[in-house]
Design an enzyme around this catalytic site. Structure first.
Site, mmCIF file in Angstrom:
data_model
loop_
_atom_site.group_PDB
_atom_site.id
_atom_site.type_symbol
_atom_site.label_atom_id
_atom_site.label_comp_id
_atom_site.label_asym_id
_atom_site.label_seq_id
_atom_site.Cartn_x
_atom_site.Cartn_y
_atom_site.Cartn_z
ATOM 1 N N ASP A 161 54.667 71.641 -23.641
ATOM 2 C CA ASP A 161 53.632 71.583 -25.001
ATOM 3 C C ASP A 161 52.906 72.882 -25.248
ATOM 4 O OD1 ASP A 161 51.086 69.722 -24.951
ATOM 5 O OD2 ASP A 161 49.992 70.568 -23.804
ATOM 6 N N THR B 144 49.572 70.469 -30.726
ATOM 7 C CA THR B 144 48.771 71.813 -29.765
ATOM 8 C C THR B 144 49.404 72.769 -30.746
ATOM 9 O OG1 THR B 144 49.456 71.578 -28.498
ATOM 10 C CG2 THR B 144 46.954 71.280 -28.180
ATOM 11 N N THR B 145 50.583 73.179 -31.236
ATOM 12 C CA THR B 145 51.951 73.500 -31.314
ATOM 13 C C THR B 145 51.689 73.795 -32.796
ATOM 14 O OG1 THR B 145 53.833 73.300 -29.747
ATOM 15 C CG2 THR B 145 54.516 74.745 -31.264
ATOM 16 N N ASP C 52 49.837 63.211 -24.238
ATOM 17 C CA ASP C 52 49.419 63.582 -25.288
ATOM 18 C C ASP C 52 49.768 62.103 -26.464
ATOM 19 O OD1 ASP C 52 50.327 65.944 -24.814
ATOM 20 O OD2 ASP C 52 51.161 66.525 -25.911
#
Lengths: 553, 535
Positions: free
Chosen positions: A63, A96-97, A394
């Site tokens: 994550d 998020t990445t 997530d």
């Protein structure tokens, strides 16, 4: 020549680090690249994990937000990346990445312009313009999924959850977990969808597929006193009394003192103390409660008292669990037993204490007002479960988002490429420097499919060419082509292979990445104060009690 | 981490304490992780199987323990390396869930990693390897379910359960007495098991150890054994038809919890107080006596005065009984725990056939045995043995056996041990490998090789030639279509594990393969390690 003779003017405290100008922007961009590089390999279904050791604690994660957080980034510009990853995490929970990567790529594309002397503000303006167009187009491209039948809706939610789980450790069991997640979210109140009402409990041991969903609340057996084992461990439709009250012989050590004149009075005092607690217990029993839960301890006396009357009790129930029991059973937490009313009792279909792994768990099932659900996660190692929990988190966030907004786009880099194609096309119609900049924005967007392909061990250049060609053909059929990590050709229609994401995730990712890039581009000077611990070291050396610089002047 | 320099020639400081952090990436990271994990697996390898060896572990305080139990070994090794720690947790989670097979799971994970290393050298993407392992794992699990046999746990005086317990005990130091110990474990579990709900609460089986005697003296007490004696040496040592009064209040005048002072100003008051105190004692004993109790067990202590009074009233008593014991006794005798003297009623007393003080050997230590309880819901296994180390190891072994029996009660399917189940799976996986057309084929095949590692390791530990015996067993499995052919570790002349009666639970085997695959997948997915430099 007089300026050479000017005495140096001390403006800032000694040790303050200043750097400014164009070189500063470039330097910041480089720092951002270095950070983005760390998370780059986690993107996509073939993304790898990072193992980070901080002190004795080891975290293994895929994550983006978690990794960046654990890296302890101190560089001021690079910290911006950490912040946008966090905001993406808070806002939509996933992606998020890709947000981090996109921001870094936008900066990388901007670097040549800065070096060539284009004013950063022009770049920023160009990027903002491009973002505006991209968002507009994203809205147009997103598909409104049919919401006629509940099955269709459920199906869509499953697809979205699976896409979110694709890159995680749980990828191979995504079918199983997407069901779990969607069922859990469906339990919630559709108007509020409070994330806190989905509890996730970790129990090491067992296989991941031994995880299960409780349509109600589950929590670990609390600390118990002798007598607990004699209580019944199974109820059907019990009356549940929720308390925030200590059921123990209480001692007033601090603010009371008793003076006893005659020995007979002694017994009275003792009796009075006992009467206090017995009175409380009696009220609870009389009201007809069958399960007593309290946030505060329930002592051995009460435990045995309840055991004698076939009542189950648990003290020191964690706050959030008690809250969820309250929501699930429809009971109300009482802070006193005076005037205890059976109406404040909750109920559930079935209460049971069962063995899960090495622990015993209290399960409250089939709750009438089930607005809460608990997922009990199983797995081999502590780190495994922790990562599984993050992944499920997530997925839950995505499903929640999807539940409300019913627009989706295809993942696997398809939407980024389509936006990129559109921007390139648009750029041709612009005159001036903006053309270059919009073009760069378009190029930066391609980083997502490119990285996915790279991480999967595919030839990214070849794949990108194939994809660009597909998208350039335009129209409906080419639009959703993205990277295919399983097939031979490396590209496929990701929409028809159900790699779906809520458009909200992309929207938020684009916005925050662009914002971050613009923020970093507009910084032309960094003033970094020396660390305060240096300050304390310096003090004894020099003038003690010296007032701060600012005050002297 | 390597430093970069900006245009001013200053290093970038991006991370806190950047200079003290080490970063490993890509192939270097995979290999370092795999090697660390393999080192653990290699240590455990020699403990596998009936002829497995023990490890001696010395703790920082100088405590020595000798054990064959995988979970205990890795726990006491105090491993620092983060990846190796994953294997420790793997073993512990097998212990928590199943209780047995803790060595096997680590050895299997080690074998899988070994195979992964060669595949990495071939240049196969780690995630492809883990995908392949995953698919192979599914095939193996399905096959296990196919070859599993349901057994009737009731039949023939629970013979099947005893055999399964013997298999679990076979590798331990107590293997000489495995039949007796197995029987004890089976009886103990069946006594406390709730067969309708298929639930066994292991808390109800108390395992008490006592050095001295030999392992043969281990016995099952259908009741409770507490490490206490009567409060007064002259009290009667044996109570038959005991009516037990279980107290959680001390034999002393009640004290208010609130802070209190007693001010005495003259001798008269003092005497009054003293008499009052005496009266309390007399009342208490009377209350207990009146209820019909002939023994009192107290969670707290009482002073000599009370002790003397109890003796005079011919009421045997035990003091300082621990909370868990109180609970167990309550469960077994049907007693209600009584928090104050005023509440003693005859219905609240527990009943037991006899309470006896027993003495061991020549030592002065005595224990209380409470037998023939009203509702035998709690049992005690008293383990004897020559030294503390043996007793401890025997305790762990019996725990393993109890877990196996519990699992069989939950799910009565078994597979055969001696490596036969692994071999059968390996053959099935190999067959499946040929159907896979992509790169994963190699990984699937390697999975089969890793599975074969278990029987070969067994053979090696028994002093057999691993390659020949595995090859023989494999070919016989294929030619006879008999998935029960394994390694003849005990030299009994047959390799059919059904004849040797080596039973293992299906749940344990399944769990082993699944957990090992899971952890290996996790290790293979790490391509970047960021850690303090001394790592």
């Amino acid at each position: 020549m007089s300026q050479f003779l000017q005495p140096t003017i001390l403006l800032l405290r000694e040790g303050t680090d200043t750097s400014q100008g164009r070189a500063q922007i470039v330097s910041n961009i480089n720092a951002v690249q270095a950070v983005a590089d760390v998370v780059k390999s986690t993107l996509g279904p073939r993304g790898m994990d990072k193992m980070i050791q901080t002190g004795p604690k080891v975290t293994i994660s895929n994550d983006g937000a978690t990794i960046l957080n654990l890296l302890e980034v101190v560089h001021p510009a690079a910290r911006v990346l950490v912040d946008i990853a966090k905001s993406q995490d808070d806002e939509v929970g996933d992606g998020t990445t890709s947000t981090t990567l996109l921001a870094a790529e936008l900066l990388k594309e901007a670097k040549p312009f800065i070096e060539e002397g284009i004013h950063p503000q022009i770049v920023i303006q160009g990027y903002r313009k491009a973002l505006e167009l991209a968002l507009e187009k994203l809205e147009g491209f997103s598909i409104n999924i049919s919401r006629d039948s509940p099955e269709d809706k459920r199906d869509t939610l499953l697809k979205c959850a699976q896409t979110a789980l694709n890159s995680k450790l749980l990828a191979n069991t995504k079918q199983f977990f997407s069901e779990l997640v969607v069922s859990a979210v469906e339990k919630l109140d559709p108007n509020i969808l409070d994330r806190d009402l989905i509890g996730i409990k970790n129990v090491t041991g067992g296989s991941v597929t031994d995880s299960f969903l409780v349509d109600g609340v589950a929590f670990k057996k609390t600390f118990s006193y002798a007598g607990f084992e004699q209580q019944p461990k199974r109820f059907e439709n019990p009356k549940i009394c929720l308390l925030n009250l200590e059921l123990e012989l209480k001692s007033e050590k601090e603010n009371a003192e008793i003076r006893i004149e005659k020995p007979e009075e002694y017994q009275q005092i003792v009796d009075a103390e006992w009467a206090l607690i017995y009175e409380k217990l009696e009220i609870i029993v009389k009201a007809g409660a069958q399960i007593v839960l309290s946030k505060l301890p329930i002592g051995d006396l009460a435990t045995q008292y309840f055991a004698d009357r076939n009542i189950f009790c648990a003290g020191r129930v964690p706050q959030e669990d008690l809250l969820r029991v309250q929501k699930a059973t429809g009971g109300q937490v009482q802070t006193t037993v005076n005037g205890l009313n059976p109406e404040t009792f909750g109920t559930c279909g079935l209460f049971e204490e069962v063995q899960v792994g090495a622990e015993r768990y209290n399960l409250f099932k089939n709750c009438p007002q089930s607005r809460t659900a608990t997922i009990v996660l199983r797995g081999g190692a502590e780190q495994f479960i922790q990562e599984a929990e993050r992944s499920l988190n997530d997925a839950i966030m995505i499903v929640r988002r999807c539940f409300k907004a019913n627009k989706i786009v295809a993942g696997g880099g398809a939407i980024e490429l389509e936006l990129s194609r559109y921007l390139r096309h648009y750029a041709r119609s612009v005159t001036g420097k903006t053309q270059y900049i919009v073009n760069s924005y378009a190029k930066a967007l391609e980083v997502i499919p490119r990285t996915i392909a790279e991480n999967a061990g595919l030839n990214s250049i070849e794949i990108m060419n194939k994809l660009r060609q597909r998208h350039a053909q335009g129209g409906e059929e080419g639009r959703w082509y993205g990277v295919d990590i399983n097939g031979q050709s490396g590209v496929c229609d990701t929409h028809s292979s159900f790699v779906w994401e809520p458009s909200l995730v992309k929207r938020n990712a684009l916005c925050s990445a662009t914002e971050a890039a613009c923020a970093i581009l507009s910084i032309d000077e960094t003033v970094k104060n020396p660390k305060s611990d240096q300050d304390t070291k310096m003090k004894p050396k020099g003038q003690p009690g010296r007032p701060p610089m600012g005050m002297r002047r | 981490m390597s430093l970069a320099f900006d245009d001013y020639g200053r290093p970038y400081i991006i991370l806190r304490d950047q200079g003290q952090k080490k970063r490993m990436k890509g192939l270097e990271a995979y290999k370092s992780n795999i090697l660390a994990a393999k080192a653990i697996a290699n240590t455990l390898q020699s403990s596998l199987g009936p002829k497995g060896m023990d490890k001696m572990l010395v703790s920082p305080d100088g405590d020595v323990s000798v054990t064959n139990d995988g979970a205990t070994i890795v726990e006491k090794m105090e491993i620092q390396h983060p990846t190796a720690k994953l294997l420790v947790e793997l073993s512990q989670s097998q212990d928590a869930e199943i209780g047995d097979g803790t060595t096997g799971v680590v050895v299997l994970a080690g074998k899988l990693l070994e195979q992964a290393l060669t595949l990495l050298d071939k240049g196969i993407h780690p995630l492809k390897i883990s995908d392949g392992f995953d698919r192979a794992c599914d095939v193996a699990i399905k096959h296990l379910e196919q070859i599993a046999e349901e057994i009737d746990i009731q039949a023939n005086d629970h013979e099947a359960l005893i055999q399964a317990a013997c298999t679990a005990l076979g590798s331990k130091v107590v293997s000489k007495r495995k039949r007796e110990l197995g029987k004890i474990a089976v009886t103990a579990v069946l006594d406390v098991a709730d067969l309708t709900r298929k639930d066994v609460n292991l808390d109800l089986i108390k395992i008490q150890t006592k050095t001295g005697g030999s392992v043969e003296d281990t016995r099952l007490i259908s009741g409770i054994l507490i490490d206490k004696d009567m409060s007064h040496p002259q009290m009667q040592k044996e109570v038959t038809d005991a009516k037990i009064c279980l107290l959680t209040c001390p034999f002393e005048p009640p004290k208010p919890k609130t802070k209190h002072n007693i001010n005495i100003s003259n001798a008269e008051d003092y005497n009054k107080l003293y008499q009052q105190e005496q009266q309390y004692f007399i009342d208490m004993v009377k209350l207990v006596k009146n209820s019909g109790a002939n023994i009192a067990l107290c969670q707290w202590g009482f002073d000599d005065e009370a002790n003397h009074l109890l003796l005079q009233n011919n009421l045997p008593a035990v003091r300082w009984v621990s909370g868990t014991d109180v609970e167990l006794i309550a469960m077994a005798t049907g007693a209600r725990i009584i928090p104050r003297f005023q509440e003693i009623t005859p219905e609240k007393l527990g009943k037991a056939g006899s309470i006896k003080e027993v003495q061991f050997g020549t030592s002065n230590e005595r224990m209380l045995v409470i037998e023939n309880c009203q509702c035998t819901k709690a049992v005690t296994i008293l383990i004897r043995g020559g030294s503390q180390m043996i007793v401890d190891e025997a305790k762990r072994s019996i725990h393993d056996a109890i877990c196996v029996i519990r699992n069989l009660i939950k799910d009565n399917r078994i597979v055969y041990g001696g490596g036969s189940a692994e071999l059968a799976c390996a053959l099935q996986v190999l067959q499946y490998a040929d159907e896979v057309s992509s790169v994963e084929q190699y990984a699937v095949r390697s999975f089969a090789d890793a599975l074969e590692g278990i029987p070969s390791c067994l053979a090696d530990n028994c002093g057999l030639n691993p390659i020949t015996s595995v090859a023989q067993a494999k070919s016989r499995q294929l030619s006879e279509k008999n998935p029960r052919i394994g390694i003849d570790c005990m030299d009994l002349g047959t390799t059919d594990m059904k004849e040797q009666r080596i039973y293992e639970t299906l749940s344990s085997k399944k769990q082993q393969i699944q957990l090992a695959t899971q952890v290996v997948k996790m290790i293979l997915k790490i391509d970047d390690v960021i850690a303090p430099d001394d790592y």
